[in-house]
Scaffold this motif. Structure first.
Motif, PDB file in Angstrom:
ATOM      1  N   ASN A 100      -2.343   3.922  11.556  1.00 31.23           N
ATOM      2  CA  ASN A 100      -3.769   3.304  10.900  1.00 31.23           C
ATOM      3  C   ASN A 100      -4.085   3.611   9.124  1.00 31.23           C
ATOM      4  N   ILE A 101      -4.152   2.354   8.828  1.00 30.97           N
ATOM      5  CA  ILE A 101      -4.653   2.291   7.214  1.00 30.97           C
ATOM      6  C   ILE A 101      -5.729   2.864   6.740  1.00 30.97           C
ATOM      7  N   CYS A 153       0.733  -1.322  -0.209  1.00 29.55           N
ATOM      8  CA  CYS A 153      -0.351  -0.214   0.611  1.00 29.55           C
ATOM      9  C   CYS A 153       0.506   0.751   0.357  1.00 29.55           C
ATOM     10  N   ILE A 154       1.975   1.649   0.810  1.00 29.77           N
ATOM     11  CA  ILE A 154       2.619   2.678   0.772  1.00 29.77           C
ATOM     12  C   ILE A 154       3.692   2.777  -0.270  1.00 29.77           C
ATOM     13  N   LEU A 155       4.165   1.773  -0.650  1.00 29.44           N
ATOM     14  CA  LEU A 155       5.052   1.590  -1.770  1.00 29.44           C
ATOM     15  C   LEU A 155       3.919   1.833  -3.293  1.00 29.44           C
ATOM     16  N   ALA A 156       3.126   1.602  -3.785  1.00 31.89           N
ATOM     17  CA  ALA A 156       2.357   1.621  -4.260  1.00 31.89           C
ATOM     18  C   ALA A 156       2.246   3.257  -4.321  1.00 31.89           C
ATOM     19  N   LEU A 169      -5.434   0.756  -3.472  1.00 31.29           N
ATOM     20  CA  LEU A 169      -6.132   0.880  -2.339  1.00 31.29           C
ATOM     21  C   LEU A 169      -6.820  -0.530  -2.737  1.00 31.29           C
ATOM     22  N   ASP A 170      -6.410  -1.003  -3.577  1.00 33.91           N
ATOM     23  CA  ASP A 170      -6.171  -2.562  -3.511  1.00 33.91           C
ATOM     24  C   ASP A 170      -5.615  -2.907  -2.933  1.00 33.91           C
ATOM     25  N   ALA A 171      -4.511  -2.503  -1.503  1.00 32.60           N
ATOM     26  CA  ALA A 171      -2.858  -3.498  -0.451  1.00 32.60           C
ATOM     27  C   ALA A 171      -4.085  -3.227   0.322  1.00 32.60           C
ATOM     28  N   ALA A 172      -4.285  -1.589   0.878  1.00 32.22           N
ATOM     29  CA  ALA A 172      -5.500  -1.726   1.423  1.00 32.22           C
ATOM     30  C   ALA A 172      -6.753  -1.982   2.654  1.00 32.22           C
ATOM     31  N   ASP A 173      -6.882  -2.190   1.274  1.00 29.11           N
ATOM     32  CA  ASP A 173      -8.414  -3.086   1.492  1.00 29.11           C
ATOM     33  C   ASP A 173      -7.838  -4.190   2.453  1.00 29.11           C
ATOM     34  N   ALA A 174      -6.022  -5.192   1.724  1.00 30.07           N
ATOM     35  CA  ALA A 174      -5.274  -6.337   1.752  1.00 30.07           C
ATOM     36  C   ALA A 174      -5.291  -6.543   3.028  1.00 30.07           C
ATOM     37  N   VAL A 175      -4.886  -5.035   4.033  1.00 26.99           N
ATOM     38  CA  VAL A 175      -4.128  -5.043   5.230  1.00 26.99           C
ATOM     39  C   VAL A 175      -5.252  -5.862   6.365  1.00 26.99           C
ATOM     40  N   PRO A 176      -3.908  -6.441   6.457  1.00 24.74           N
ATOM     41  CA  PRO A 176      -5.904  -7.023   8.687  1.00 24.74           C
ATOM     42  C   PRO A 176      -6.072  -6.428   9.684  1.00 24.74           C
TER      43      PRO A 176
END
Length: 171
Positions: free
Chosen positions: A95-96, A52-55, A76-83
């Motif tokens: 806080n993502i 998320c941060i890298l993208a 955004l897709d990666a943020a959605d995947a952060v547990p």
């Protein structure tokens, strides 16, 4: 009560160094090269927070809104995947969930620059929906101001670049 040692995060350190050098030198090509190398090392199934941060930062390194859009969608897709770890999804001290309005705003701005105003409005609405997640601080103000600027540009039918990424103080 015991002290919890925080171990260094080499991925975040690499991202921070590359972004810092870009901000100091303005050399986006070198920063992009370093971050793309890191992206290849992490891979599309790597740690979602890191992706998320890298993208997000990779998106800021592209002037072409279509290229930036690809990276903003990946963020955004990666943020959605952060547990959802800890209270409120805090991971690595961040806080993502509070980052989501920025991600939606960046996507809205890219779509606006590409002339896709209806899609831009939908993403601006998604950012508005998540505004309650923003603190009343400088970062929250930056995002709120960016939303106003992008919304006004959409209303005008303006596809031009607004100067800097509306959700970034890094350019």
């Amino acid at each position: 009560m015991h002290d919890q040692q925080t171990s260094p995060d080499p991925v975040m350190e690499t991202i921070t160094r590359a972004v810092g050098q870009w901000q100091e030198s303005g050399d986006s090509a070198s920063a992009r090269e370093r971050l793309l190398t890191l992206w290849a090392e992490i891979g599309v199934t790597g740690d979602a927070f890191h992706r998320c941060i890298l993208a997000h930062y990779l998106a800021d390194l592209y002037d072409d809104p279509a290229e930036a859009l690809i990276w903003d969608i990946r963020a955004l897709d990666a943020a959605d995947a952060v547990p959802a770890q800890g209270v409120g999804g805090v991971q690595h001290g961040f806080n993502i969930a509070s980052f989501r309005p920025s991600l939606y705003l960046n996507i809205a701005d890219n779509l606006r620059q590409l002339g896709s105003f209806t899609a831009a409005v939908a993403h601006l609405d998604a950012a508005t929906h998540d505004m309650h997640l923003l603190a009343e601080d400088a970062y929250g103000g930056l995002i709120r101001d960016g939303m106003k600027q992008v919304g006004q540009a959409i209303t005008r039918g303006d596809c031009s670049r607004l100067g800097q990424s509306p959700a970034s103080d890094s350019r």
